[in-house]
Design an enzyme around this catalytic site. Structure first.
Site, PDB file in Angstrom:
ATOM      1  N   HIS A   1      -9.206   7.601  -3.323  1.00 28.54           N
ATOM      2  CA  HIS A   1      -8.033   7.024  -2.642  1.00 28.54           C
ATOM      3  C   HIS A   1      -6.709   7.492  -3.218  1.00 28.54           C
ATOM      4  O   HIS A   1      -5.670   6.962  -2.849  1.00 28.54           O
ATOM      5  CB  HIS A   1      -8.052   5.500  -2.721  1.00 28.54           C
ATOM      6  CG  HIS A   1      -9.184   4.858  -1.999  1.00 28.54           C
ATOM      7  ND1 HIS A   1      -9.085   4.408  -0.711  1.00 28.54           N
ATOM      8  CD2 HIS A   1     -10.450   4.605  -2.378  1.00 28.54           C
ATOM      9  CE1 HIS A   1     -10.235   3.879  -0.329  1.00 28.54           C
ATOM     10  NE2 HIS A   1     -11.091   3.988  -1.333  1.00 28.54           N
TER      11      HIS A   1
ATOM     12  N   LYS B   1       4.940  -2.870   1.667  1.00 31.97           N
ATOM     13  CA  LYS B   1       3.835  -2.195   0.979  1.00 31.97           C
ATOM     14  C   LYS B   1       4.020  -2.437  -0.515  1.00 31.97           C
ATOM     15  O   LYS B   1       5.070  -2.918  -0.926  1.00 31.97           O
ATOM     16  CB  LYS B   1       3.836  -0.689   1.279  1.00 31.97           C
ATOM     17  CG  LYS B   1       5.232  -0.049   1.165  1.00 31.97           C
ATOM     18  CD  LYS B   1       5.201   1.429   1.502  1.00 31.97           C
ATOM     19  CE  LYS B   1       5.293   1.731   2.982  1.00 31.97           C
ATOM     20  NZ  LYS B   1       4.025   2.178   3.559  1.00 31.97           N
ATOM     21  N   ARG B   2       3.026  -2.094  -1.345  1.00 35.05           N
ATOM     22  CA  ARG B   2       3.244  -2.223  -2.776  1.00 35.05           C
ATOM     23  C   ARG B   2       4.453  -1.412  -3.209  1.00 35.05           C
ATOM     24  O   ARG B   2       4.792  -0.398  -2.599  1.00 35.05           O
ATOM     25  CB  ARG B   2       1.996  -1.748  -3.543  1.00 35.05           C
ATOM     26  CG  ARG B   2       0.926  -2.801  -3.638  1.00 35.05           C
ATOM     27  CD  ARG B   2       1.420  -4.103  -4.264  1.00 35.05           C
ATOM     28  NE  ARG B   2       1.624  -3.949  -5.688  1.00 35.05           N
ATOM     29  CZ  ARG B   2       0.731  -4.243  -6.618  1.00 35.05           C
ATOM     30  NH1 ARG B   2      -0.466  -4.717  -6.291  1.00 35.05           N
ATOM     31  NH2 ARG B   2       0.997  -4.061  -7.895  1.00 35.05           N
TER      32      ARG B   2
ATOM     33  N   THR C   1      -2.282   2.537   5.536  1.00 34.01           N
ATOM     34  CA  THR C   1      -2.959   1.846   6.630  1.00 34.01           C
ATOM     35  C   THR C   1      -1.970   0.916   7.334  1.00 34.01           C
ATOM     36  O   THR C   1      -2.152   0.592   8.502  1.00 34.01           O
ATOM     37  CB  THR C   1      -4.165   1.037   6.121  1.00 34.01           C
ATOM     38  OG1 THR C   1      -3.774   0.333   4.933  1.00 34.01           O
ATOM     39  CG2 THR C   1      -5.328   1.937   5.806  1.00 34.01           C
TER      40      THR C   1
ATOM     41  N   LYS D   1       6.356   5.757  -3.003  1.00 31.75           N
ATOM     42  CA  LYS D   1       6.542   5.218  -1.655  1.00 31.75           C
ATOM     43  C   LYS D   1       8.017   5.194  -1.263  1.00 31.75           C
ATOM     44  O   LYS D   1       8.370   5.000  -0.114  1.00 31.75           O
ATOM     45  CB  LYS D   1       5.937   3.817  -1.554  1.00 31.75           C
ATOM     46  CG  LYS D   1       4.408   3.798  -1.751  1.00 31.75           C
ATOM     47  CD  LYS D   1       3.847   2.380  -1.646  1.00 31.75           C
ATOM     48  CE  LYS D   1       2.374   2.283  -1.999  1.00 31.75           C
ATOM     49  NZ  LYS D   1       1.477   2.702  -0.904  1.00 31.75           N
TER      50      LYS D   1
ATOM     51  N   LYS E   1      -1.212  -0.188  11.462  1.00 33.90           N
ATOM     52  CA  LYS E   1      -1.022  -1.556  11.976  1.00 33.90           C
ATOM     53  C   LYS E   1       0.270  -1.653  12.767  1.00 33.90           C
ATOM     54  O   LYS E   1       0.321  -2.252  13.842  1.00 33.90           O
ATOM     55  CB  LYS E   1      -1.023  -2.557  10.805  1.00 33.90           C
ATOM     56  CG  LYS E   1      -2.365  -2.633  10.092  1.00 33.90           C
ATOM     57  CD  LYS E   1      -2.282  -3.316   8.715  1.00 33.90           C
ATOM     58  CE  LYS E   1      -3.557  -3.018   7.912  1.00 33.90           C
ATOM     59  NZ  LYS E   1      -3.412  -3.300   6.479  1.00 33.90           N
TER      60      LYS E   1
HETATM   61  C1  26Q Z   1      -6.860   1.743 -12.030  1.00 29.68           C
HETATM   62  C2  26Q Z   1      -7.087   1.674 -13.398  1.00 29.68           C
HETATM   63  C3  26Q Z   1      -6.815   0.516 -14.097  1.00 29.68           C
HETATM   64  C4  26Q Z   1      -6.322  -0.574 -13.419  1.00 29.68           C
HETATM   65  C5  26Q Z   1      -6.105  -0.519 -12.063  1.00 29.68           C
HETATM   66  C6  26Q Z   1      -6.373   0.641 -11.354  1.00 29.68           C
HETATM   67  C7  26Q Z   1      -6.113   0.723  -9.901  1.00 29.68           C
HETATM   68  C8  26Q Z   1      -6.078  -0.423  -9.117  1.00 29.68           C
HETATM   69  C9  26Q Z   1      -5.821  -0.345  -7.759  1.00 29.68           C
HETATM   70  C10 26Q Z   1      -5.873   1.940  -9.271  1.00 29.68           C
HETATM   71  C11 26Q Z   1      -5.610   2.004  -7.918  1.00 29.68           C
HETATM   72  C12 26Q Z   1      -5.594   0.863  -7.146  1.00 29.68           C
HETATM   73  C13 26Q Z   1      -5.299   0.887  -5.710  1.00 29.68           C
HETATM   74  C14 26Q Z   1      -5.150   1.979  -4.997  1.00 29.68           C
HETATM   75  C15 26Q Z   1      -4.830   1.940  -3.566  1.00 29.68           C
HETATM   76  O1  26Q Z   1      -4.619   0.883  -2.986  1.00 29.68           O
HETATM   77  N1  26Q Z   1      -4.782   3.106  -2.905  1.00 29.68           N
HETATM   78  C16 26Q Z   1      -4.456   3.174  -1.486  1.00 29.68           C
HETATM   79  O2  26Q Z   1      -5.678   3.194  -0.759  1.00 29.68           O
HETATM   80  C17 26Q Z   1      -5.424   3.095   0.632  1.00 29.68           C
HETATM   81  C18 26Q Z   1      -6.771   2.990   1.343  1.00 29.68           C
HETATM   82  O3  26Q Z   1      -7.429   4.217   1.311  1.00 29.68           O
HETATM   83  C19 26Q Z   1      -4.616   4.282   1.118  1.00 29.68           C
HETATM   84  O4  26Q Z   1      -4.300   4.083   2.477  1.00 29.68           O
HETATM   85  C20 26Q Z   1      -3.328   4.414   0.316  1.00 29.68           C
HETATM   86  O5  26Q Z   1      -2.655   5.615   0.675  1.00 29.68           O
HETATM   87  C21 26Q Z   1      -3.654   4.424  -1.170  1.00 29.68           C
HETATM   88  O6  26Q Z   1      -2.449   4.417  -1.924  1.00 29.68           O
END
Ligand code: 26Q
Length: 752
Positions: free
Chosen positions: A313, A493-494, A600, A499, A604
């Site tokens: 991702h 979004k986050r 995503t 972003k 929406k």
């Molecule tokens: C990693 C290591 C330690 C702690 C936390 C994490 C961590 C936690 C959450 C790393 C990444 C995430 C989340 C990533 C995320 O939400 N990615 C998004 O995924 C969506 C679904 O595929 C995409 O549409 C987005 O582009 C992408 O940013």
């Protein structure tokens, strides 16, 4: 249903529909839904999917379940007879926020579609006692407090399933709680959430602080607020190992119960690993097969290799998980020898150092385990997969031709259109029939009405109605009023620098200065932001601070606020997304090209008739192809140019910062007006970051952004022309149904 609700209300509270309060009606409806769910048969199959994910951002479930059970309209009618709006009853439910953002919400959409398609597939993850932190704004800054979502009436079912898990020095007993996932066409699957009974919410102190080393009491206390929180990384590894050890045991237990031998694992089980967070499932399965089921190492590896598939991702290097071996030795000791063996086998075959599992610094590259020992690796949008194959993971693509594949993300339109936008859904039904509810591609039938003035006017009227509804939602939630006749320009979004919310904030400053110079927009603009920043991500918090300061400044400036309003939604979550998305005119998707894997939210917004203002990044590229040049506003550098700039180091923000069009905007950040309402240090740090580092190149695209946004706002004044754009966007959004995505996962990866 009326009778049943009255019976439940009488039994539980001694009330009736005529006398009960909202909380009691909610409890009764939820009880009725739970009864219905219980009597539904489980979806069965010879082969079963396990979608393993550290996050499932489910959102409220009452309406979702009512819709899937086909009871939604009836519930609405019955309650209306007593003057009760179902939407008001929904407000009683606490949202389970077991996800950060896109990846977690994707997992929730996927569970919905897997069940809707009648596929046998369960989710597996962790039962965090507190979801993602609750956000409030104090002194124009983000404050974090816990979100104890499990209190009160809920959807979790206790089970008597218990698994032993090695947790550091000890072996603990895991418990499992289940959430039913009903399919829109009958049957149900399950989301399994693992937990530890010794976890204690009492150890949380001021805000969201707690003793990070007290694993037995904190293991499933919190969801990790994404990758920028350096603190407690070891705890994160404990969580991951706990999750996968439980999941692996569940898989093998159910395999046996279904009457299949572990030697035939891959014929009856497929596992989708959602990013690298569940990667340790691979060595854990191998460990169990060899140590508890008597299989040889060769056979166990061969079996697991044919069972596990991995989804990537992100291409942000800093988000790719790498754990020092000493972390794994403490938190996941049982699988360390397996990981060393997996590494040894790769080293024996392949010399290229860049693809090894354990690097020269004794650091384990989680994604490398997935790629070597999984049978499929997929990206989440066409551009993202192309970049993985051609640059980030090119060496692996050469090693394993055919293993990489694309599965463009999708969203469940049952939640993101039918539920959140009932006025539009009802209207679409009168125009094109109800077929689009089953097959989202039928939305294309709308294209025949492109020139139909009646349809176009109706779309505008529905948008106006949704904007008024958002206005009252925001008034109720945080006491702010917005003008439904202004343009709603939305970025939710986050918060992350890539972003580029900071670029949008610079547009706000530009517009403030324009208004003061007498160049006012044709119609007032309401900028709506919503974003949580990881608590330890300082640069992201600085951007939230800037937006909140701008919001206050505009609120106080009578000359400016006739034309511009800036609102930031507090605690942006699935529930507020469902309110803001149907009301949006302009969908801001402005990430630096090559950085957003898919997005995503963009899908929406499109389905709800917003026009995208975006870069050619992630799935925006596919939106652009589908709707055509004239129904989207694109700007900015393309991904190949951006990638080349990173490689050459050729981007010099200072040169842009000095331009006469840009310098006054940056100066404004640290000028007297903003420092009067904000924190000088935070604003100065942001100014410095933008002019000296600007790692995600906001200044590079800023002028093009301003130009294209101005032109788009001008187009808004041609109301019929705008309605046509809305129509095409809605009509083409069917491609982004997660039913399509899941059908492709099944045909090309899972083969259930
Ligand atoms: C990693 C290591 C330690 C702690 C936390 C994490 C961590 C936690 C959450 C790393 C990444 C995430 C989340 C990533 C995320 O939400 N990615 C998004 O995924 C969506 C679904 O595929 C995409 O549409 C987005 O582009 C992408 O940013």
């Amino acid at each position: 249903m009326e009778k049943r609700l009255n019976v439940i209300l009488g039994r539980q509270f001694g009330e009736t529909l005529g006398t009960a309060d909202d909380a009691q009606i909610y409890a009764a409806l939820a009880a009725l839904v739970r009864e219905e769910l219980e009597s539904r048969p489980k979806i069965e199959g010879k082969k079963k999917l396990y979608y393993v994910s550290a996050e499932f951002l489910m959102g409220k479930l009452l309406s979702n379940n009512l819709i899937a059970l086909g009871l939604f309209d009836e519930a609405k009618t019955v309650l209306a007879r007593y003057g009760v709006a179902l939407s008001r009853i929904e407000e009683q439910e606490r949202e389970p926020s077991l996800g950060n953002g896109g990846l977690g919400r994707l997992a929730a959409c996927f569970l919905d579609s897997i069940a809707a398609l009648g596929l046998c597939g369960d989710g597996a993850g962790l039962c965090y006692h507190d979801g993602l932190f609750h956000q409030t704004f104090v002194g124009n800054k983000q404050c974090e407090t816990p979100d104890p979502w499990m209190q009160g009436e809920g959807w979790l079912r206790k089970t008597d399933v218990r698994f032993p898990v090695v947790l550091g020095e000890k072996t603990v007993e895991a418990t499992m709680r289940d959430v039913d996932i009903p399919g829109a066409n009958g049957g149900k699957n399950t989301l399994h959430l693992f937990d530890l009974d010794t976890v204690d919410e009492g150890i949380i102190r001021d805000g969201i602080a707690f003793d990070k080393t007290d694993i037995e009491h904190n293991l499933t206390l919190f969801l990790y607020p994404d990758d920028s929180d350096e603190d407690g990384r070891l705890l994160r590894v404990y969580q991951q190992y706990f999750m996968v050890s439980c999941t692996a045991q569940l898989i093998l237990k159910e395999l046996a119960e279904r009457g299949y031998a572990p030697e035939r694992l891959h014929e009856h089980v497929v596992v989708q690993i959602n990013d690298t967070h569940p990667t340790m499932l691979i060595p854990e399965l191998i460990r169990l097969l060899t140590q508890e089921h008597g299989m040889s190492m060769d056979a166990a590896i061969a079996e697991v290799e044919r069972t596990c598939a991995y989804t990537n991702h992100t291409i942000l290097a800093e988000a790719l998980e790498k754990w020092p071996m000493r972390f794994l030795e403490r938190a996941a000791a049982p699988i360390v020898p397996i990981i060393r063996e997996l590494d040894r086998r790769i080293r024996a075959k392949i010399k290229d150092e860049s693809v090894q599992i354990i690097d020269a610094h004794d650091v384990v590259h989680m994604a490398h385990i997935d790629i070597h020992y999984g049978f499929s690796v997929n990206g989440v949008a066409a551009l993202h997969t192309k970049i993985l194959k051609e640059s980030e993971l090119a060496a692996f693509d050469r090693l394993y031709p055919g293993k990489f594949n694309n599965k463009t993300n999708g969203i469940t339109l049952r939640r993101w259109l039918e539920h959140c936008n009932q006025p539009l859904t009802a209207y679409l039904e009168t125009v094109i029939g109800a077929g689009f509810r089953r097959d989202a591609r039928e939305l294309e039938k709308l294209l025949a009405f492109r020139q139909d003035e009646g349809v176009l006017k109706a779309l505008l009227a529905i948008k106006r109605e949704n904007k008024a509804a958002l206005s009252s939602f925001l008034e109720r939630r945080q006491g702010v009023r917005i003008d439904p006749d202004s343009v709603f320009d939305v970025q939710v979004k986050r918060l992350h620098e890539y972003k580029r919310q900071q670029m949008n904030a610079l547009w706000a400053i530009h517009t403030i200065l324009e208004i003061r110079a007498g160049r006012v927009p044709a119609r007032p603009v309401t900028m709506i932001f919503g974003a949580k920043a990881a608590p330890a991500y300082e640069a992201a918090k600085d951007i939230i601070h800037l937006i909140l300061c701008l919001s206050e400044l505009v609120r106080r400036d009578a000359q400016v606020n006739k034309h511009l309003n800036i609102v930031m939604i507090e605690n942006y979550d699935v529930t507020s997304a469902e309110a803001v998305i149907p009301a949006c005119d302009i969908s801001e998707q402005i990430s630096l090209a090559s950085k957003e894997a898919s997005g995503t939210g963009n899908m929406k917004f499109m389905a709800n008739g917003a026009v995208t203002l975006g870069t050619l990044d992630g799935a925006n590229v596919e939106i652009h192809e589908l709707v055509g040049e004239e129904n989207i506003a694109v700007f900015g550098r393309h991904s190949d140019e951006v990638i080349a700039l990173y490689e050459s180091g050729g981007y010099k923000p200072a040169e842009y910062a000095a331009r006469p069009e840009i310098k006054p905007l940056l100066d404004f950040i640290t000028g007297d007006e903003l420092t009067a309402v904000g924190d000088r240090e935070s604003l100065a740090r942001l100014h410095d970051n933008l002019t000296k580092k600007d790692y995600f190149m906001a200044l590079l695209d800023l002028q093009d952004y301003i130009r294209v946004k101005r032109a788009l706002l001008e187009r808004y004044e041609d109301r019929m022309g705008w309605a046509k754009m809305m129509l095409v966007n809605i009509a083409k959004s069917g491609y982004f149904s997660s039913d399509r995505t899941i059908a492709q996962y099944n045909e090309e990866i899972w083969r259930l």
